[in-house]
Structures are given as structure tokens and as C-alpha cells.
Design an enzyme around this catalytic site. Sequence first.
Site, PDB file in Angstrom:
ATOM      1  N   TRP A 263       0.788  -1.231   0.000  1.00 12.54           N
ATOM      2  CA  TRP A 263       0.000   0.000   0.000  1.00 12.54           C
ATOM      3  C   TRP A 263       0.820   1.280   0.000  1.00 12.54           C
ATOM      4  CZ3 TRP A 263       0.953   2.870   4.382  1.00 12.54           C
ATOM      5  CH2 TRP A 263       1.350   2.194   5.542  1.00 12.54           C
ATOM      6  N   ASP A 323       0.608  -7.172  13.250  1.00  7.52           N
ATOM      7  CA  ASP A 323       0.374  -6.160  12.208  1.00  7.52           C
ATOM      8  C   ASP A 323       1.624  -5.332  11.952  1.00  7.52           C
ATOM      9  OD1 ASP A 323      -1.113  -4.751  10.260  1.00  7.52           O
ATOM     10  OD2 ASP A 323      -1.516  -3.138  11.673  1.00  7.52           O
ATOM     11  N   ASP A 325       3.403  -4.560   9.327  1.00  4.55           N
ATOM     12  CA  ASP A 325       3.564  -4.447   7.872  1.00  4.55           C
ATOM     13  C   ASP A 325       5.025  -4.287   7.484  1.00  4.55           C
ATOM     14  OD1 ASP A 325       0.661  -2.897   6.494  1.00  4.55           O
ATOM     15  OD2 ASP A 325       0.802  -3.890   8.429  1.00  4.55           O
TER      16      ASP A 325
END
Length: 592
Positions: A263, A323, A325
Site C-alpha cells: 500500500w 500487524d 507491515d
Amino acid sequence: MKHTGLRKPFALTALCAAMAVSSVSAWAVTDQEILDDAKSTDQIVTNGLGLQGQRYSTLDALNTENVSQLRPVWGFSLGGEKQRGQEAQPLIKDGVMYVTGSYSRVFAIDARTGKELWQYDARLPDGIMPCCDVINRGVALYDDLVIFGTLDAKLVALNKDTGKVVWKKTVADYKAGYSISAAPMVVKGKLITGLAGGEFGVVGMIQAFDPKNGELLWSRPTVEGHMGYVMKDGKKVDNGISGGEAGKTWPGDLWKTGGAAPWLGGYYDPDTDSLLFGTGNPSPWNSHLRPGDNLYSSSRLALDPDDGSIKWHFQSTPHDGWDYDGVNELISFDYQDGGKTIKAAGTADRNGFFYVLDRTNGKFIRGFPFVDKITWAKGLDKDGRPIYDDANRPGAPGDADKGKSVTVAPSFLGGKNWMPMAYSQDTGLFYVPSNEWAMDIWNEGVAYKKGAAYLGAGFTIHPLNEEYIGVLRAIDPKTGKEVWRYKNYAPLWGGVLATKGNLVFTGNPEGFLMAFNAKTGEKVYEFNTGSGVIGSPVTWEMDGEQYVSVLSGWGGAVPLWGGEVAKRIKDFNQGGMVWTFKLPKEQVVAKR
């Protein structure tokens, strides 16, 4: 959409300014200009001030001795009620600035006067699902086009003179949770972008398009088991399964909704002809549902820009349960070791470790903590793989009850999040915007449903120190040594710029654009912009003077996900301004 294209009435001075840009052929941004952007001083045509993303400027008229004379020359309001977070980096070409704002808007601004030339507002549907505010991180320039991604997962190409749509392409289904917030880039005549949506169980993808018409050229899924494609004669042709086959590092059918969204976008290393991308968290967050490494989540990938084939990968957090990333930028740099030039790449991961990789093959060179507290892992092994502390993985949930809660540092917002660091070619240091915080996290049961949040976890974030959360760090990638630090009460959430003038620029949520001595960390300048600075500053030369610009506008993920941390920033004002400064010519003469 409030407005698309030229505003009416259109001021004569602005019209003249737009016409002065001259013909399309003279203005057109070429592949060579993009490759040379890191060396140019009178324009900025890439996100990162060069395809390698070092965010370093060779300009030195503005330096530690005269930065106190840096003066604001204009401010441009993004206008209306569409404030929220402003995370973009401006681009500048032939005296015109191109910048995106919240809610998928694009502005063309006269860089000398701050007057608007045109504005484009995307028609966003009500059902968009961005995880972390309605932000946008910038445009790409190519030929006579200004190209950007939207929160409903479209790419839009605008005419650079008028702001009118030249082409528009739907990249993915926003109803499934897809969106685009990253600045796209153009490499070897191809428009490259990543997709967001990892919190919704999407399949991450990196894709290439023809920048002149939006036609798909290739697509590479970032979850193991999905087929890559190249387009030939208008038809999809199989180009190999990511990872070779399905299910090797995923249980059952979990790979079909595996997340790993790239992203943040990526950079390009011309030395190895590689796209360097990071990938996001695996879906769901509940790691007990998906035993295995879960490739290619929380990883760095090198891709062939011609067809999207994966050359190598490095997974910073296998079997991610926090989480963490792996999207943070992978910046190419060279250093000397025993008389040999090492082609390296550096990245400061959300998990709290800084990694130095061999960018020719992705092999681990060294890694070290860059934050003060890491509890989820005890360290890294010889290959850079984390040595887990199993007591600090959130527990498996029962049939009805949530799993055991654990307190872990750093929080899921990371030792460093999206905000880009800078590398100075003069000092050999990385300047890393980081945060010191922890979280209580627990797992819950969850099932995939298209377009619904797919977490299987709950959390609360809290600061580790009363005096500060944010820390701007100068880090030596060859030794792991922290050379200096600057502590900030609120979290740091904006990008960094380094210059040959021995300066490091960044902003803070309190609203200040700040400059530091790159060698010592002494703060040598600050200016209150009126709202939190979470954009990325840039500098360029125009009419013989050095300019600095930055977006101001508080928002982003922290006020949305910040838990106890949000109490520190609850009174900060939103905004939406482009601030531009310059060092007057007489100050350069006086100080040299």
C-alpha cells in the site's frame, strides 16, 4: 465533485503562467528526466527526490549558517471542509507545483506566487473503505500527464495544463476493500502502483500500466499461490504463480484472502534494474488461524520492471501476529567495506528492527534495533529471521472468548510507519522518524466477508514515556549506532528531507516545520504552520534561489487508531495548506 479542471473566472496572470510553461514537447517529462531526478536541482519529478528514494538534495545555498533566514513566501489553502490528513510530497516542473490533498484531490499551483492554476476533485463513492484516513501521498509526472491514484482504487491521468481527465482506469473493486493512497511511479515507460486494503482480506498486487492510456501491462500478486500475468495482444498470459504454488506457507484456503497489500508503493534501483516494494500484514491479524510464514506478507520484494517477476524476497516478520507491515521503504545506497563497494538497501521496519540488505540478491547483511524497546522478539538470527518471544504472541481465542492479551512493543503502528526516512550522501546516515509506544493486543475469532474488516484482533496503544513518543534518529547503517536523536512529545508522522547544506527537515503534529544540523542534531530552524505536518518536505532551486515546501494538515492513522496516544493529540487542529519558503539571494551572498 465540487470542481474539475480550470476554475472560472480564470485570472489572467495564472493563465499567462500556465502558458509560459510552453509547449507540451518542451514540458514533457521524459524517462531520462525521471532517472536523473536525484541529480536535478530545478525540478522534482519523482516521489522520493529520485527513483531510489533517498530524499537527498544536492543544493547547499541553504545551510546551517543561514537557515535562520529561511522565509515563508506563500501559503496555499487546499480549501473547503476537506481537511483531514495531508501526507503528500509536492512535485515541481517548470515553475508549476503539483500536489494531492485529502479526498483524492489534485492541485496545480504557480510555484512562484502560490496561485491556483487548476484543481481536480475525484468523485468518490460513499462506500470507500480506507483503513487510515482519506489521505493521498502524491502524483506521478510523465509526458504531459499528471497521474494519481484514488481511494476508490482508480488511476486518473490529467492534462498538466488544464486538469482535464485524459484517461481513467478502475484498478480494483473498492467494495472489496481495495484503495490506492500511494504515489505511483514511472519506470522504463511503465506506470507502477501498489494497492491498499490488507485489513479487508484482499489479495495484494503490484501492477504496471501504460501511462499514456491506462492499459494494463502486467500484474503481480504479493500473496503466495496467485498467478501473475503479462498482457500480450490484449490478452492475459500466465507469468508464473507467486511463490511457485499455492499453500506452501499458508494453511487451507487462507492464501485466497491473504492481504500482503503493497500500500505504500515502491522505488526503483537502476543499478540492478529492480523495483523495490514492501508488502503489508497478512490477513487476518489472528496468526493462530494461519500457521506458517505466510509469504509474501510483511516482506520486501525485488521485481523485474519489464514483467513483474519476483527476483528475490526478504521477509522481516514471518507469521506476523502483530500487524508489523513490511511496507516501509527500501532505500538503495552504496558504502565501502574493505575497499569494496557494497550495493546495499536499508529499511526501518515497523517491527522495530533496521535491516541492511544486499540489493543485488536480497541477502541479509545486518540488522539491529532502532527503537528503545522491542519485546515481541529476542533478536535476529544470522539470516535476519526474528527470534520470537513466544510469550509475547497474542493467545489463541477459544470458541467464544478472546485469547490471552499481551503487552508488546512496538505497537502495531510501528517503530516507524509510512513516513519516509532520508539518506544523506554526505554523512552516510539515515534520518529515521520513529515512535516509542507499546500496545495491549489480543486475538478474536473472525471469518472473511467481502468488504468487511478482517482482523480477528483487538488492541489498545499507549506511550512508553511521559515526555515523548516521537524520536527523529540519525542512524549509521554500517554499525547500527545511533549518532543523535531529537525527542518529540507527540508521535512523528511526517517525512524527512536531507540536503547537502548539512540540513535535515521534518515536521511534527504540533505544527512545526523543523530543520536540524545533519551532523549534530541541533535544531537550527522551526516555523509554525498552524496544523500538524505529516507531509514530506522538498527543496528545489528557482530563479537562482533555494525553496522549501511542505504540506501542513493533521490527520492520518494516529488520531483514528491511537488509543491512549490519541489523548496527546486530541486538541490538535486539522488543516490543509501548502507552505513554501525561500532563502533570498542576498542571504546566500552574505553568508558565502
